[in-house]
Design a protein around this motif. Structure first.
Motif, PDB file in Angstrom:
ATOM      1  N   ALA A 166       2.293   1.777  -3.514  1.00  0.00           N
ATOM      2  CA  ALA A 166       1.276   2.267  -4.442  1.00  0.00           C
ATOM      3  C   ALA A 166       0.901   3.718  -4.150  1.00  0.00           C
ATOM      4  CB  ALA A 166       0.038   1.377  -4.376  1.00  0.00           C
ATOM      5  N   VAL A 188      -5.081  -0.734  -6.203  1.00  0.00           N
ATOM      6  CA  VAL A 188      -3.928  -1.448  -6.750  1.00  0.00           C
ATOM      7  C   VAL A 188      -3.604  -2.675  -5.907  1.00  0.00           C
ATOM      8  CG1 VAL A 188      -1.422  -1.305  -7.095  1.00  0.00           C
ATOM      9  CG2 VAL A 188      -2.905   0.512  -7.947  1.00  0.00           C
ATOM     10  N   ALA A 244      -4.351   3.609  -4.318  1.00  0.00           N
ATOM     11  CA  ALA A 244      -3.423   2.632  -3.748  1.00  0.00           C
ATOM     12  C   ALA A 244      -4.164   1.393  -3.256  1.00  0.00           C
ATOM     13  CB  ALA A 244      -2.632   3.267  -2.602  1.00  0.00           C
ATOM     14  N   VAL A 297       2.547  -4.868  -8.173  1.00  0.00           N
ATOM     15  CA  VAL A 297       2.073  -3.542  -7.744  1.00  0.00           C
ATOM     16  C   VAL A 297       2.732  -2.450  -8.584  1.00  0.00           C
ATOM     17  CG1 VAL A 297       2.206  -1.864  -5.844  1.00  0.00           C
ATOM     18  CG2 VAL A 297       1.392  -4.187  -5.420  1.00  0.00           C
ATOM     19  N   ARG A 345       0.843  -1.207   0.000  1.00  0.00           N
ATOM     20  CA  ARG A 345       0.000   0.000   0.000  1.00  0.00           C
ATOM     21  C   ARG A 345       0.877   1.256   0.000  1.00  0.00           C
ATOM     22  NH1 ARG A 345      -2.336  -0.582   4.626  1.00  0.00           N
ATOM     23  NH2 ARG A 345      -4.176  -1.764   3.973  1.00  0.00           N
ATOM     24  N   SER A 378       0.572   0.042 -10.959  1.00  0.00           N
ATOM     25  CA  SER A 378       0.707   1.479 -10.703  1.00  0.00           C
ATOM     26  C   SER A 378       1.193   2.213 -11.946  1.00  0.00           C
ATOM     27  CB  SER A 378       1.673   1.736  -9.539  1.00  0.00           C
ATOM     28  OG  SER A 378       1.201   1.162  -8.343  1.00  0.00           O
TER      29      SER A 378
END
Length: 292
Positions: free
Chosen positions: A25, A38, A35, A65, A22, A69
């Motif tokens: 992201a 993602v 985030a 990720v 997290r 992103s």
């Protein structure tokens, strides 16, 4: 929305990685909501994967990720009206009633905001290389696989991004000069003094306005000054504040409802950035002071 199931064999391992993913992201996208999306997509991809084929789960998830992103950043470039950076709804507004605020939490917020603002100016590949390498210590060869580039080319991208980041003045408190520049801008806007507005604005100033229909960006002192002249008379009350540790103003309508929150970035005696929130839904989320 699907979530990690406690019965899935990879769920516990994924949950141990969730906070790190997290954080990656969010640094990539500048938006908590994006985030979360993602990270959820990464879980969905993992849940469809044969666990036996993954030899380094942390690295695999970082790659996934990063790729998701990167896709989001690239789509924002082609559809800029669709991208919304929710940091605008996270602005911390405090009354500016001390000559030299030294609140560590406020300063930390302002440093975080400054980094997000400069990251926004990087291209998607630069941003990925800088965030993953400099902030999360991911090796260049792994980042290169995400970008489809060699480790050497990826290292050059990160180096270029690092130089851009290092040019940003990190806030160390709000001094008298910064306040004076903001006051001069506001006074010139009220008078409609175009020449004075140009004097206090950096030639490449960036104005970001958060409206109910999305974020509108205006670049350049001439355009920003012209807009300031037109909008100066809307507020009937205003109060100096700090917005994430930098000079700002809260304005209200005559009936006492909030009109706007403005935040000013000042470098070398000129305003380099202005963030304005006029979306009533966003203003309602902020803990604003009462009119003076």
């Amino acid at each position: 929305m699907s979530d990690t199931s406690p019965t899935h064999p990879m769920a516990e391992t994924f949950e141990a990685q969730r906070d790190r993913l997290r954080a990656i992201a969010h640094r990539m996208l500048g938006s908590h909501a994006d985030a979360e999306d993602v990270v959820q997509e990464a879980w969905l991809r993992l849940s469809r994967q044969d666990a036996a084929t993954i030899h380094n789960l942390a690295g695999w998830l970082t790659t996934v990720v990063g790729r998701i992103s990167l896709d989001v950043l690239r789509s924002r470039q082609t559809r800029p009206e669709a991208s919304y950076d929710d940091r605008l709804s996270e602005l911390v507004v405090t009354v500016d009633d001390t000559p030299d605020p030294e609140d560590d939490a406020v300063l930390a917020d302002s440093v975080g905001l400054a980094l997000l603002i400069v990251l926004e100016s990087l291209g998607p590949s630069e941003r990925l290389a800088f965030v993953l390498h400099d902030l999360f210590a991911v090796p260049f060869d792994e980042i290169g696989r995400i970008l489809g580039k060699s480790a050497a080319a990826t290292k050059m991208l990160a180096s270029r991004a690092r130089r851009k980041v290092q040019t940003v003045e990190r806030p160390t408190g709000v001094g008298r000069e910064q306040r004076d520049v903001v006051r001069a801008f506001l006074a010139a806007a009220r008078r409609g003094d175009f020449e004075e507005l140009l004097r206090v604005l950096d030639p490449e100033v960036k104005l970001t306005v958060d409206t109910p229909s999305g974020v509108v960006v205006t670049l350049g002192a001439t355009r920003v000054a012209a807009g300031a002249q037109l909008s100066a008379g809307a507020a009937t009350q205003g109060r100096a504040v700090l917005v994430n540790g930098i000079p700002g103003v809260v304005s209200w309508h005559e009936d006492g409802t909030p009109l706007s929150v403005l935040a000013f970035s000042v470098v070398d005696g000129r305003i380099t950035g202005i963030t304005v929130v006029i979306d009533q839904a966003k203003l309602a989320l902020m803990d604003l002071p009462d009119p003076a």
